[in-house]
Design an enzyme around this catalytic site. Structure first.
Site, PDB file in Angstrom:
ATOM      1  N   LYS A 193      46.174  36.461  54.015  1.00 60.55           N
ATOM      2  CA  LYS A 193      45.653  35.545  52.996  1.00 60.55           C
ATOM      3  C   LYS A 193      46.827  34.938  52.241  1.00 60.55           C
ATOM      4  O   LYS A 193      47.508  35.612  51.480  1.00 60.55           O
ATOM      5  CB  LYS A 193      44.735  36.251  51.996  1.00 60.55           C
ATOM      6  CG  LYS A 193      43.962  35.228  51.132  1.00 60.55           C
ATOM      7  CD  LYS A 193      43.467  35.805  49.841  1.00 60.55           C
ATOM      8  CE  LYS A 193      44.482  35.720  48.734  1.00 60.55           C
ATOM      9  NZ  LYS A 193      44.787  34.315  48.310  1.00 60.55           N
ATOM     10  N   GLU A 268      55.201  45.008  46.956  1.00 64.46           N
ATOM     11  CA  GLU A 268      56.395  44.472  46.298  1.00 64.46           C
ATOM     12  C   GLU A 268      55.918  43.725  45.070  1.00 64.46           C
ATOM     13  O   GLU A 268      55.272  42.683  45.171  1.00 64.46           O
ATOM     14  CB  GLU A 268      57.186  43.542  47.211  1.00 64.46           C
ATOM     15  CG  GLU A 268      58.481  43.080  46.566  1.00 64.46           C
ATOM     16  CD  GLU A 268      59.099  41.872  47.239  1.00 64.46           C
ATOM     17  OE1 GLU A 268      59.636  41.011  46.505  1.00 64.46           O
ATOM     18  OE2 GLU A 268      59.039  41.771  48.478  1.00 64.46           O
ATOM     19  N   CYS A 305      60.679  37.391  41.793  1.00 66.47           N
ATOM     20  CA  CYS A 305      60.544  38.720  41.202  1.00 66.47           C
ATOM     21  C   CYS A 305      61.883  39.432  41.047  1.00 66.47           C
ATOM     22  O   CYS A 305      62.043  40.281  40.179  1.00 66.47           O
ATOM     23  CB  CYS A 305      59.579  39.567  42.023  1.00 66.47           C
ATOM     24  SG  CYS A 305      59.939  39.621  43.785  1.00 66.47           S
ATOM     25  N   GLU A 405      57.985  40.618  32.336  1.00 71.88           N
ATOM     26  CA  GLU A 405      58.364  39.629  33.344  1.00 71.88           C
ATOM     27  C   GLU A 405      57.814  38.270  32.924  1.00 71.88           C
ATOM     28  O   GLU A 405      56.601  38.089  32.803  1.00 71.88           O
ATOM     29  CB  GLU A 405      57.826  40.012  34.720  1.00 71.88           C
ATOM     30  CG  GLU A 405      58.271  39.049  35.810  1.00 71.88           C
ATOM     31  CD  GLU A 405      57.763  39.466  37.187  1.00 71.88           C
ATOM     32  OE1 GLU A 405      58.552  39.408  38.141  1.00 71.88           O
ATOM     33  OE2 GLU A 405      56.575  39.828  37.294  1.00 71.88           O
TER      34      GLU A 405
END
Length: 503
Positions: A193, A268, A305, A405
């Site tokens: 996906k 991850e 990231c 983040e």
């Protein structure tokens, strides 16, 4: 912005996206679609098929059938390699188109998209690396442990089964082969996906794979919204393993959702990566400023990231670092991502734009100082999701600027006095994906690398390669992608015991 993204969509022959299930292209059963909007201009580029529960179920059942009843998991190594290796040349042959489609997906500047790590050439090399493992996936033979038990033990590695791969939007040419490559190499069947914000590149890669003579159901692609297609995929009882790249919140949900069927999980997730800068030689300070600015302000504008968004700089090199950083920020060029002079991408959508703007406003309101940047982008960029590169200093301890983040072009610069303090600051995070270290002292490099709580540490520079493992500790994920580590993640170990005393 002078150039419309629609011109490039027409040039590339972009068509409405469809689903790829059981070796066939088709529409979702409910006939739903959504608009793919380009982040640089917010123009509608095309529409993409919106898969729902019943479409995901069809895809998983197709993969399940291909794995349980088909020849794919049992093919001899030579035959699997023969079927897969033509894909490498196909990707190379279509490299320019794939790179442009990636830019049309997420606004990555086309000049940056040709840099190796996010290029079509890298995509081909990732496939090449994994396909090279096909005839080298071996088990082990164990020494006989005792004369009292005349058993010879040996082990085999077998494919884990049906895999659900969920890709992020920021690097489709990297993330697609990192999930599909090891899955196909080990004999798994996979349902992918793509992110709803970056489907064009993956659909074109799927078209290339469709040119191979793979059995139906080995690869299925369901485009859709995460809350619908993604949820249906990670909770499906026919899925044996989930490989996900994305946010911590969704990663935690995947672990919880997969617990009922004990799904294998590779995650991850996010990062708040530190970069520790020791001014051992002047050149290192300049290199550090260039590398950190490149990760946070150039390319995807910090929407990575592993970006080193916390610069932890020794006080004796602090002023030099800031001076070099200022020059790098001044060189940022926002605008048409298909212009060779453009250096930096917009935020992927309006939601992310608002999130980054809120971080900047709250940071300044909480007492941190904006050293560089901030403010409104140029008027000609008003149609897109643009944020000016921003550098904060004098950030209060515990501020969201150093804790959370942000996923945007925002950097905090933090001074330190000694090595122990630098490591302590670096490790004060729930994340542990990557870290940077700049030093000319090899002993210090080893010492600090071992002290940092991160899955990967780059000394005086870092780049992920197809044959190297990558992944995080703490809230940054579970497992590893890259190299032999991925082969381990996509296989199960079966042990066989042979009674040597038998006739």
């Amino acid at each position: 912005m002078a150039t419309s993204m629609l011109e490039h969509a027409a040039r590339l022959g972009v068509r409405p996206g469809r689903l790829y299930i059981d070796g066939e292209w088709g529409e979702p059963l409910a006939g739903k679609r959504w608009a793919h909007v380009h982040p640089a201009t917010n123009e509608e580029i095309t529409t993409i098929a919106r898969a729902e529960q019943e479409d995901v179920d069809r895809a998983v059942r197709s993969a399940r059938r291909a794995f349980d009843e088909g020849p794919w998991p049992h093919l001899k190594a030579r035959e699997r390699k023969r079927l897969l290796q033509p894909l490498i040349d196909l990707v190379y042959a279509n490299a320019s188109e794939l790179s442009d489609l990636q830019t049309l997906d997420n606004g990555l500047p086309v000049a940056f998209g040709r840099s190796y790590r996010v290029s079509a050439e890298f995509c081909a090399d990732v496939f090449d690396h994994y396909f090279g493992w096909i005839d080298k996936i071996t088990g082990e033979v164990y020494p006989q442990f005792s004369e009292m038990t005349p058993l010879q033990y040996l082990s085999f590695r077998e494919p884990v089964g049906v895999v659900a791969g969920i890709n992020p939007w920021n690097a489709p040419l990297l993330q697609f082969p990192e999930k599909v490559g090891p899955a196909l190499a080990t004999g798994c069947c996979i349902v992918i996906k793509p992110s709803e914000y970056a489907s064009l590149t993956i659909l074109r890669l799927t078209e290339l794979i469709a040119e191979l003579d793979l059995p139906p159901g080995v690869l299925n692609v369901v485009t859709g919204v995460g809350s619908e297609a993604g949820e249906a995929l990670v909770t499906h009882p026919g899925v044996d393993k989930v490989s996900f790249t994305g946010s911590v919140a969704i990663g935690k949900h995947i672990v919880e959702a997969g617990a009922a069927t004990l799904k294998r999980v590779t995650l991850e997730l996010g990062g708040k990566s530190p970069a520790i800068v020791f001014p051992d030689i002047p050149e290192l300070v300049e290199r550090a400023a260039a590398t950190i600015a490149g990760q946070v302000f150039y390319g995807l504008s910090g929407q990575v990231c592993s970006a080193q968004t916390r610069a932890i700089v020794h006080e004796s090199g602090y002023d030099d670092f800031v001076q070099h950083l200022e020059a790098r920020v001044a060189a940022v060029r926002q605008g048409d991502p298909f212009d060779e002079k453009t250096t930096s991408a917009p935020m992927i959508n309006k939601t992310q734009l608002t999130k980054v703007q809120d971080f900047i406003e709250r940071g300044a309101g909480d007492g941190a100082t904006i050293l560089l940047g901030g403010g409104e982008p140029a008027p000609e960029l008003a149609a897109g999701n643009w944020v000016n590169p921003t550098v904060f200093v004098d950030v209060p301890a515990g501020s969201p600027l150093v804790r959370d983040e942000i996923f945007g072009p925002v950097l905090t610069v933090i001074p330190f006095r000694n090595e122990d303090e630098a490591v302590r600051i670096a490790n004060q995070s729930d994340y542990g994906l990557a870290a940077g270290l700049y030093t000319a002292d090899i002993a210090r490099a080893h010492r600090v690398t071992r002290a940092l709580r991160a899955g990967a540490v780059g000394v005086n520079g870092y780049s992920f390669m197809p044959n190297s493992p990558f992944g995080g500790v703490k809230s940054s994920g579970l497992g590893r992608e890259g190299g032999w580590s991925s082969i381990e993640e996509f296989t199960e170990v079966k042990t066989m015991a042979v009674d040597l005393s038998a006739g």
